[in-house]
Design a protein around this motif. Structure first.
Motif, short mmCIF file in Angstrom:
data_model
loop_
_atom_site.label_atom_id
_atom_site.label_comp_id
_atom_site.label_asym_id
_atom_site.label_seq_id
_atom_site.Cartn_x
_atom_site.Cartn_y
_atom_site.Cartn_z
N LYS A 128 -7.16 4.03 -8.09
CA LYS A 128 -7.34 3.99 -6.64
C LYS A 128 -5.99 3.86 -5.95
O LYS A 128 -4.97 3.58 -6.57
CB LYS A 128 -8.22 2.81 -6.25
CG LYS A 128 -7.56 1.46 -6.55
CD LYS A 128 -8.49 0.32 -6.25
CE LYS A 128 -7.94 -1.03 -6.66
NZ LYS A 128 -7.78 -1.22 -8.09
N ARG A 167 -10.50 6.04 -3.65
CA ARG A 167 -10.64 6.25 -5.10
C ARG A 167 -9.95 7.55 -5.49
O ARG A 167 -9.98 8.52 -4.75
CB ARG A 167 -12.10 6.32 -5.49
CG ARG A 167 -12.80 4.99 -5.36
CD ARG A 167 -14.17 5.03 -6.01
NE ARG A 167 -14.91 3.83 -5.71
CZ ARG A 167 -14.79 2.69 -6.37
NH1 ARG A 167 -13.96 2.61 -7.39
NH2 ARG A 167 -15.50 1.64 -6.03
N PRO A 203 -10.32 0.97 -11.58
CA PRO A 203 -11.34 1.55 -10.72
C PRO A 203 -11.98 0.54 -9.77
O PRO A 203 -12.73 0.90 -8.88
CB PRO A 203 -12.38 2.05 -11.73
CG PRO A 203 -12.27 1.09 -12.86
CD PRO A 203 -10.80 0.74 -12.94
#
Length: 135
Positions: free
Chosen positions: A125, A120, A88
């Motif tokens: 991502k 994201r 993340p």
């Protein structure tokens, strides 16, 4: 780094699914070069460097990458490179948690790409970069 950039619905010209072990980068570059053989040398080398750097960053700084994709948009004179990973955390140019002498890959991406950024996803991502082509 641009905040958000969406992709059109056109299918990518290259899709390589990646697992937990890095593939031979030369083989990945060769496959990309075959698919983009019509590009001028300067732009082809920029795409190859960017693809290698984004993929390497995903292996070294994220938990592991999931996929690399490339699109060619002739109407926009543009190539787009995307690499998915499950981390993340956003990429940070010039910083590496691995070694003090590392962390310059995204600086190269910044130099050779027209633009780059991150989107994201629900898990992880997508880091993307654009290379402009001559008209």
């Amino acid at each position: 780094m641009a905040k958000r950039e969406e992709v059109t619905a056109d299918p990518p010209i290259v899709v390589i699914d990646l697992d937990t072990r890095p593939p031979p980068l030369a083989a990945v570059r060769h496959r990309i070069a075959e698919c983009l053989a019509c590009l001028p040398s300067r732009q082809l080398h920029a795409v190859l460097l960017i693809a290698t750097e984004l993929m390497t960053n995903a292996y070294e700084h994220a938990w592991f990458p999931c996929q690399i994709r490339l699109w060619r948009f002739p109407q926009a004179n543009l190539v787009r490179v995307e690499v998915d990973d499950v981390s993340p955390y956003p990429p940070v140019p010039g910083r590496s948690r691995l070694e003090e002498t590392r962390g310059h890959g995204l600086r190269l991406v910044e130099h050779f790409a027209t633009s780059w950024g991150m989107v994201r996803r629900s898990i992880g991502k997508t880091v993307w970069a654009h290379v402009s082509l001559p008209e």
